[in-house]
Design a protein around this motif. Structure first.
Motif: not given
Length: 128
Positions: A57, A61, A98-100, A102-106, A126
Motif C-alpha cells: 500500500d 501510493t 499524509e492521507d495514507l 490518516r487512514k492507518k492511524t489517528a 497497527q
C-alpha cells in the motif's frame, strides 16, 4: 487579433513544455535507471516484520503519485528526494502519504526520513 493570440499562447505552451521536461528529468534522475524490483523481495530484504499489505500500500501510493512503478522505489528512499520530484506535480505524493497515514492511524508520526521509517512506524501503530 492573431498576433495577440500567438503572443499569449506560445509563451504558455513553452512554459508547459518546460515544466513537463523538468518533471520528467528529475524523476529519471532519481528513479530512471532503477530495476523494477519485486515488492516481496524488497520487503524481505528491508523488514519482513512489516505486513505485506501495508508494504504494498505504501509503495503503490507513493509510486502512483510520482509516475513510476512501485518496484522502482526502495525502502531507503528519502522523502526529501521523493518530494523534490513530486514538487513538479504540485505535491501529490506528500498529500497521498499524509492521507495514507490518516487512514492507518489517528496518531501523528514522528519525523520520518525514509520510506522504511514510515513502514516501521505504521507497522508499530497497527500492532497497538
Amino acid at each position: 487579433m492573431t498576433f495577440t493570440w500567438v503572443a499569449v499562447v506560445v509563451p504558455f505552451a513553452a512554459l508547459a513544455a518546460l515544466i513537463v521536461y523538468l518533471r520528467r528529468r528529475s524523476r529519471i534522475k532519481l528513479f530512471g535507471m532503477r530495476e523494477d524490483a519485486d515488492l516481496e523481495h524488497l520487503r524481505a530484504m528491508s523488514n519482513p516484520n512489516v505486513p505485506r499489505p501495508l508494504f504494498e500500500d505504501v509503495f503503490q501510493t507513493i509510486a502512483e503519485e510520482i509516475g513510476i512503478r512501485p518496484g522502482q522505489l526502495r525502502p531507503s528512499d528519502r522523502f526529501t528526494e521523493i518530494f523534490k520530484v513530486d514538487s513538479w506535480q504540485l505535491g501529490g505524493a506528500q498529500d497521498a502519504v499524509e492521507d495514507l497515514i490518516r487512514k492507518k492511524t489517528a496518531n501523528s508520526p514522528p519525523p520520518l526520513d525514509t520510506i522504511q521509517d514510515l513502514l516501521t512506524w505504521l507497522s508499530n501503530e497497527q500492532k497497538k
